[in-house]
Design an enzyme around this catalytic site. Structure first.
Site, PDB file in Angstrom:
ATOM      1  N   CYS A  79       0.795  -1.221   0.000  1.00  0.00           N
ATOM      2  CA  CYS A  79       0.000   0.000   0.000  1.00  0.00           C
ATOM      3  C   CYS A  79       0.834   1.281   0.000  1.00  0.00           C
ATOM      4  O   CYS A  79       0.482   2.258  -0.665  1.00  0.00           O
ATOM      5  CB  CYS A  79      -0.970  -0.020   1.177  1.00  0.00           C
ATOM      6  SG  CYS A  79      -2.154  -1.387   1.057  1.00  0.00           S
ATOM      7  N   VAL A  80       1.933   1.300   0.731  1.00  0.00           N
ATOM      8  CA  VAL A  80       2.805   2.480   0.714  1.00  0.00           C
ATOM      9  C   VAL A  80       3.456   2.629  -0.657  1.00  0.00           C
ATOM     10  O   VAL A  80       3.454   3.710  -1.255  1.00  0.00           O
ATOM     11  CB  VAL A  80       3.872   2.391   1.823  1.00  0.00           C
ATOM     12  CG1 VAL A  80       4.936   3.462   1.630  1.00  0.00           C
ATOM     13  CG2 VAL A  80       3.222   2.528   3.187  1.00  0.00           C
TER      14      VAL A  80
END
Length: 232
Positions: free
Chosen positions: A175-176
């Site tokens: 996700c990052v």
């Protein structure tokens, strides 16, 4: 524990050697350039919600209490003093039945146990109380890895005049990273805050930050980011 630390040390040593060789190759071919800080920042905290920051969940990550939360607290303090934009991103699903063709999980449930973040159980996807949002800060719910995919994030940031995003959170591998990749694709200067990004797998953070720094954004320390936030 000693065996785990030994294995992690081995992994880190191997990665450092790999990074040395990769840096030579990248620099020779023109990679690892700098995108730099802009004039109007926003802090984007990705999935720093209880299902990721507290123990006992399949999504629980490492280095939360001793490193990531304290670092994000420093960033939030600097942002709030200067009234910079802050966005807290989290993930949850309305329909967690994998057999239901109308699920908002898409096909992602074929790979990971996203059914454990049921929207009905707010305590799971609520932002960690140690970095809880204050009035005026956005809390954005996403359904995919990237904070930009299928959300209003890009439009919101542009309307606020933001040109630089400082990204924290979990995980470095998913996700990052996806948020950073989409961030630069959307035209924002992307900064990965080194000490404020985590994962579950040894070596995952180091490798992904090295690769992000080479191709998708600048990896900067908390100290550097706090100094920048205070200066603009």
């Amino acid at each position: 524990m000693a065996e785990q630390e030994f294995n992690e040390n081995q992994i880190n040593e191997m990665l450092e050697r790999a990074f040395e060789e990769a840096t030579k190759l990248y620099k020779k071919r023109g990679f690892q350039r700098r995108v730099g800080f802009g004039k109007k920042p926003a802090l984007i905290n990705v999935d720093l919600a209880n299902a990721w920051t507290r123990p006992g969940n399949p999504f629980s990550c490492e280095n939360i209490d001793d490193q990531i939360i304290p670092g994000v607290q420093r960033l939030l303090e600097a942002c709030r003093k200067k009234n910079h934009v802050v966005v807290h991103v989290t993930t949850c699903y309305q329909v967690t039945d994998r057999e239901n063709p109308h699920t908002d999980m898409g096909l992602w449930h074929c790979k990971i146990p996203i059914e454990v973040v049921d929207q009905k159980k707010k305590e799971l996807w609520a932002i960690d109380s140690r970095i809880a949002p204050v009035d005026g800060e956005q809390v954005l719910i996403k359904k995919r890895a990237s904070g930009f995919h299928g959300t209003y994030l890009a439009g919101f940031l542009r309307a606020a005049g933001v040109d630089t995003i400082l990204v924290t959170g979990v995980t470095a591998t998913a996700c990052v990273r996806e948020t950073i990749c989409d961030g630069i694709a959307e035209g924002f200067r992307t900064i990965a805050v080194k000490e404020c990004i985590g994962d579950r797998i040894p070596g995952a953070v180091a490798w992904n930050l090295f690769d992000i720094d080479a191709k998708f954004g600048d990896v900067e320390t908390v100290d550097t980011c706090v100094k920048y936030l205070k200066s603009v």
